[in-house]
Design a protein around this motif. Structure first.
Motif, PDB file in Angstrom:
ATOM      1  N   LEU A  34       0.831  -1.208   0.000  1.00 45.18           N
ATOM      2  CA  LEU A  34       0.000   0.000   0.000  1.00 45.18           C
ATOM      3  C   LEU A  34       0.865   1.259   0.000  1.00 45.18           C
ATOM      4  O   LEU A  34       0.537   2.249  -0.661  1.00 45.18           O
ATOM      5  CB  LEU A  34      -0.939  -0.005   1.206  1.00 45.18           C
ATOM      6  N   LEU A  37       2.403   1.556  -3.531  1.00 44.45           N
ATOM      7  CA  LEU A  37       1.352   1.949  -4.478  1.00 44.45           C
ATOM      8  C   LEU A  37       1.085   3.447  -4.372  1.00 44.45           C
ATOM      9  O   LEU A  37       0.987   4.142  -5.391  1.00 44.45           O
ATOM     10  CB  LEU A  37       0.076   1.151  -4.181  1.00 44.45           C
ATOM     11  N   HIS A  41       1.480   6.508  -7.185  1.00 44.44           N
ATOM     12  CA  HIS A  41       0.388   7.424  -7.521  1.00 44.44           C
ATOM     13  C   HIS A  41       0.816   8.890  -7.346  1.00 44.44           C
ATOM     14  O   HIS A  41       0.397   9.768  -8.103  1.00 44.44           O
ATOM     15  CB  HIS A  41      -0.845   7.110  -6.678  1.00 44.44           C
ATOM     16  N   ARG A 209      -2.437   4.428   2.859  1.00 47.15           N
ATOM     17  CA  ARG A 209      -3.815   4.574   3.375  1.00 47.15           C
ATOM     18  C   ARG A 209      -4.236   3.288   4.095  1.00 47.15           C
ATOM     19  O   ARG A 209      -5.085   2.540   3.623  1.00 47.15           O
ATOM     20  CB  ARG A 209      -4.750   4.887   2.193  1.00 47.15           C
ATOM     21  N   PHE A 210      -3.605   3.072   5.249  1.00 47.81           N
ATOM     22  CA  PHE A 210      -3.961   1.905   6.069  1.00 47.81           C
ATOM     23  C   PHE A 210      -4.148   2.316   7.522  1.00 47.81           C
ATOM     24  O   PHE A 210      -4.264   1.470   8.402  1.00 47.81           O
ATOM     25  CB  PHE A 210      -2.894   0.797   5.939  1.00 47.81           C
ATOM     26  N   ILE A 211      -4.151   3.629   7.755  1.00 48.18           N
ATOM     27  CA  ILE A 211      -4.252   4.153   9.120  1.00 48.18           C
ATOM     28  C   ILE A 211      -5.702   4.567   9.406  1.00 48.18           C
ATOM     29  O   ILE A 211      -6.307   5.291   8.615  1.00 48.18           O
ATOM     30  CB  ILE A 211      -3.320   5.384   9.258  1.00 48.18           C
ATOM     31  N   SER A 212      -6.228   4.113  10.524  1.00 44.39           N
ATOM     32  CA  SER A 212      -7.582   4.506  10.915  1.00 44.39           C
ATOM     33  C   SER A 212      -7.525   5.781  11.752  1.00 44.39           C
ATOM     34  O   SER A 212      -6.462   6.148  12.286  1.00 44.39           O
ATOM     35  CB  SER A 212      -8.234   3.401  11.733  1.00 44.39           C
ATOM     36  N   GLY A 228     -12.140  10.488  -2.161  1.00 41.04           N
ATOM     37  CA  GLY A 228     -12.657   9.298  -2.838  1.00 41.04           C
ATOM     38  C   GLY A 228     -11.834   8.064  -2.552  1.00 41.04           C
ATOM     39  O   GLY A 228     -11.533   7.753  -1.406  1.00 41.04           O
ATOM     40  N   THR A 229     -11.474   7.362  -3.620  1.00 38.50           N
ATOM     41  CA  THR A 229     -10.690   6.136  -3.464  1.00 38.50           C
ATOM     42  C   THR A 229      -9.184   6.386  -3.636  1.00 38.50           C
ATOM     43  O   THR A 229      -8.407   5.446  -3.782  1.00 38.50           O
ATOM     44  CB  THR A 229     -11.125   5.081  -4.508  1.00 38.50           C
ATOM     45  N   GLN A 231      -5.289   6.964  -3.181  1.00 44.41           N
ATOM     46  CA  GLN A 231      -4.307   6.405  -2.254  1.00 44.41           C
ATOM     47  C   GLN A 231      -3.357   7.468  -1.699  1.00 44.41           C
ATOM     48  O   GLN A 231      -2.518   7.156  -0.849  1.00 44.41           O
ATOM     49  CB  GLN A 231      -3.501   5.293  -2.945  1.00 44.41           C
TER      50      GLN A 231
ATOM     51  N   GLU B  33      -4.009  -8.193  -1.225  1.00 42.30           N
ATOM     52  CA  GLU B  33      -4.159  -6.779  -0.873  1.00 42.30           C
ATOM     53  C   GLU B  33      -4.643  -5.979  -2.084  1.00 42.30           C
ATOM     54  O   GLU B  33      -5.571  -5.172  -1.989  1.00 42.30           O
ATOM     55  CB  GLU B  33      -2.828  -6.225  -0.358  1.00 42.30           C
ATOM     56  N   HIS B  41     -12.917  -0.619  -4.235  1.00 42.86           N
ATOM     57  CA  HIS B  41     -13.104   0.506  -5.160  1.00 42.86           C
ATOM     58  C   HIS B  41     -14.293   0.273  -6.090  1.00 42.86           C
ATOM     59  O   HIS B  41     -14.994   1.218  -6.446  1.00 42.86           O
ATOM     60  CB  HIS B  41     -11.819   0.747  -5.952  1.00 42.86           C
ATOM     61  N   TYR B  44     -17.281   1.168  -4.213  1.00 40.62           N
ATOM     62  CA  TYR B  44     -17.353   2.628  -4.117  1.00 40.62           C
ATOM     63  C   TYR B  44     -17.950   3.223  -5.388  1.00 40.62           C
ATOM     64  O   TYR B  44     -18.785   4.123  -5.356  1.00 40.62           O
ATOM     65  CB  TYR B  44     -15.951   3.194  -3.879  1.00 40.62           C
ATOM     66  N   ARG B  73     -11.852  -4.187   5.042  1.00 42.44           N
ATOM     67  CA  ARG B  73     -10.952  -3.231   5.721  1.00 42.44           C
ATOM     68  C   ARG B  73     -10.875  -1.918   4.965  1.00 42.44           C
ATOM     69  O   ARG B  73     -10.983  -0.837   5.549  1.00 42.44           O
ATOM     70  CB  ARG B  73      -9.562  -3.866   5.878  1.00 42.44           C
ATOM     71  N   HIS B  74     -10.713  -2.017   3.643  1.00 38.71           N
ATOM     72  CA  HIS B  74     -10.641  -0.782   2.851  1.00 38.71           C
ATOM     73  C   HIS B  74     -11.987  -0.055   2.834  1.00 38.71           C
ATOM     74  O   HIS B  74     -12.027   1.180   2.855  1.00 38.71           O
ATOM     75  CB  HIS B  74     -10.151  -1.090   1.431  1.00 38.71           C
ATOM     76  N   LEU B  77     -12.186   2.096   5.817  1.00 35.83           N
ATOM     77  CA  LEU B  77     -11.378   3.319   5.688  1.00 35.83           C
ATOM     78  C   LEU B  77     -11.987   4.275   4.665  1.00 35.83           C
ATOM     79  O   LEU B  77     -11.718   5.470   4.687  1.00 35.83           O
ATOM     80  CB  LEU B  77      -9.929   2.967   5.297  1.00 35.83           C
ATOM     81  N   LEU B  78     -12.816   3.749   3.766  1.00 39.83           N
ATOM     82  CA  LEU B  78     -13.473   4.587   2.749  1.00 39.83           C
ATOM     83  C   LEU B  78     -14.782   5.189   3.267  1.00 39.83           C
ATOM     84  O   LEU B  78     -15.449   5.915   2.532  1.00 39.83           O
ATOM     85  CB  LEU B  78     -13.762   3.766   1.490  1.00 39.83           C
ATOM     86  N   LEU B 105     -10.260  -2.404  13.797  1.00 38.81           N
ATOM     87  CA  LEU B 105     -11.051  -1.324  13.193  1.00 38.81           C
ATOM     88  C   LEU B 105     -12.492  -1.333  13.727  1.00 38.81           C
ATOM     89  O   LEU B 105     -13.330  -0.582  13.248  1.00 38.81           O
ATOM     90  CB  LEU B 105     -11.067  -1.461  11.667  1.00 38.81           C
ATOM     91  N   THR B 229      -4.686   6.130 -12.468  1.00 42.75           N
ATOM     92  CA  THR B 229      -4.195   5.311 -11.362  1.00 42.75           C
ATOM     93  C   THR B 229      -5.286   4.406 -10.790  1.00 42.75           C
ATOM     94  O   THR B 229      -5.125   3.833  -9.709  1.00 42.75           O
ATOM     95  CB  THR B 229      -3.663   6.205 -10.219  1.00 42.75           C
TER      96      THR B 229
END
Lengths: 239, 239
Positions: A34, A37, A41, A209-212, A228-229, A231, B33, B41, B44, B73-74, B77-78, B105, B229
């Motif tokens: 992540l 990635l 981006h 983007r893995f932090i809450s 949005g989505t 990264q 992952e 996504h 979303y 999980r994602h 976060l979204l 989470l 991306t």
């Protein structure tokens, strides 16, 4: 200038990483995927791959280098022509696998940094991350020296390599004191050295983007809203 | 109707996965992952998280379930409120870690599928993937039966669960023959069953952006161009 609450110190960044990979249940593979990635981006947003840009990825011996290798793989799939300079390759499973993945994508590895720098469009600095401590060992001392003199745009992952994670650029006259990348990609949260990343037209992204919100709260940093989505989220840069 | 060259058979999907994780140098963590991220996504794009939608994620016992857990999980976060139904949890390191990540989470796990289905906004079907073979074992037979009768929008990962990966929906009158999701997320490449995924307003995405043009060529499927991306690319759906 933003409040210090925005920043994650070197010590806390290491402790948070350790927490994510113990009680957090994350593997290094997941976090690095992540993180890398998001770095790819950020490169895309800063320097779109219109002309199949050459990006020279300088990979250091640790996890910052690993982030760079993951980024290089994604850059290749995004339409770039990455070239890797990876002079110190630790014999560790994850780095070996990242190396294999890049070989399968026919991403070239070079041993001639100076020529590669001359012919590249951009540089992705994945040399050192938040666990960097001076002195800068060979061959990275020569690399930093060349980057200081170069006019090629540099994108640094997490911190500009040679900078102290907490206190910023080396004092004037020392190696690295003249090194200011065009783009900085902070991972998880900006480190204190990011305060010294200034300049008109310079761009600062946050990725990983893995932090809450709960983790950010616990570790005392702010988590900006990713659009949005995406990264990455862009942060303001002082002129 | 698209040419068969677009599709990756169950047998080839398994062989390609095995290749990616052997000579390809990928770990399951990395592939899962990226796959799970692309599923989040696609959700979303189909059902934006305007009202903190509840998404009931049905996780099966294999890697399709793992993709669903990563997606959950994602999704969290979204800005979604995922709820997980995960009745068969194999004691395998990666699934245990994904479970831990979701617990951290505060994503709720439910044992009451029927109530969870009634109160959800959308359903993410991560029950079976390309290695599915009938018969459908308990409790997933009851789950499929309820999904057949439900009007809740369903997003299926890789194949609509209960469908044969190569030949499509079960024959009329059999369990699953009445199950048609609103959204299908094909991973790596559409499987032959995707030919039967039709209907006005239905949406088909391709995700799992880790395949190079060379790999697609070698395995005989087409790789559509992902925009920018993006981690998913939308494919046409016959009406």
């Amino acid at each position: 200038m933003a409040s210090t609450r925005l920043f994650l110190s070197a010590k806390n960044a290491a402790a948070l990483d350790a927490e994510l990979m113990s009680s957090g249940g994350f593997s290094l593979d997941q976090l690095m995927e992540l993180a890398g990635l998001s770095c790819a981006h950020a490169v895309y947003k800063s320097y779109p791959p219109d002309q199949k840009n050459k990006v020279l990825v300088i990979a250091g011996p640790g996890n910052n280098g690993g982030d760079g290798l993951v980024a290089a793989r994604h850059l290749r799939l995004l339409g770039y022509n990455p070239v890797i300079y990876y002079p110190k390759r630790p014999n560790k499973d994850i780095y070996n696998r990242l190396f294999t993945q890049l070989q399968n994508l026919k991403v070239p590895f070079t041993e001639d940094f100076e020529s590669a720098l001359q012919s590249t469009d951009q540089v992705l600095d994945a040399i050192f991350g938040f666990s960097f401590h001076p002195p800068i060992r060979s061959p990275f001392d020569a690399v930093i020296s060349l980057l200081e003199k170069s006019t090629k745009p540099v994108i640094s992952i997490d911190i500009p390599s040679s900078w102290d994670v907490d206190s910023g650029p080396p004092e004037a006259g020392n190696l690295g004191s003249g090194f200011l990348p065009q783009v900085l990609i902070s991972l998880t949260a900006p480190k204190p050295a990011a305060k010294f990343f200034v300049g008109e037209g310079h761009r600062h992204f946050l990725g990983g983007r893995f932090i809450s919100a709960e983790i950010a709260e616990k570790w005392g940093f702010e988590l900006p809203a990713y659009p949005g989505t995406e990264q990455v989220v862009e942060l303001p840069v002082a002129k």
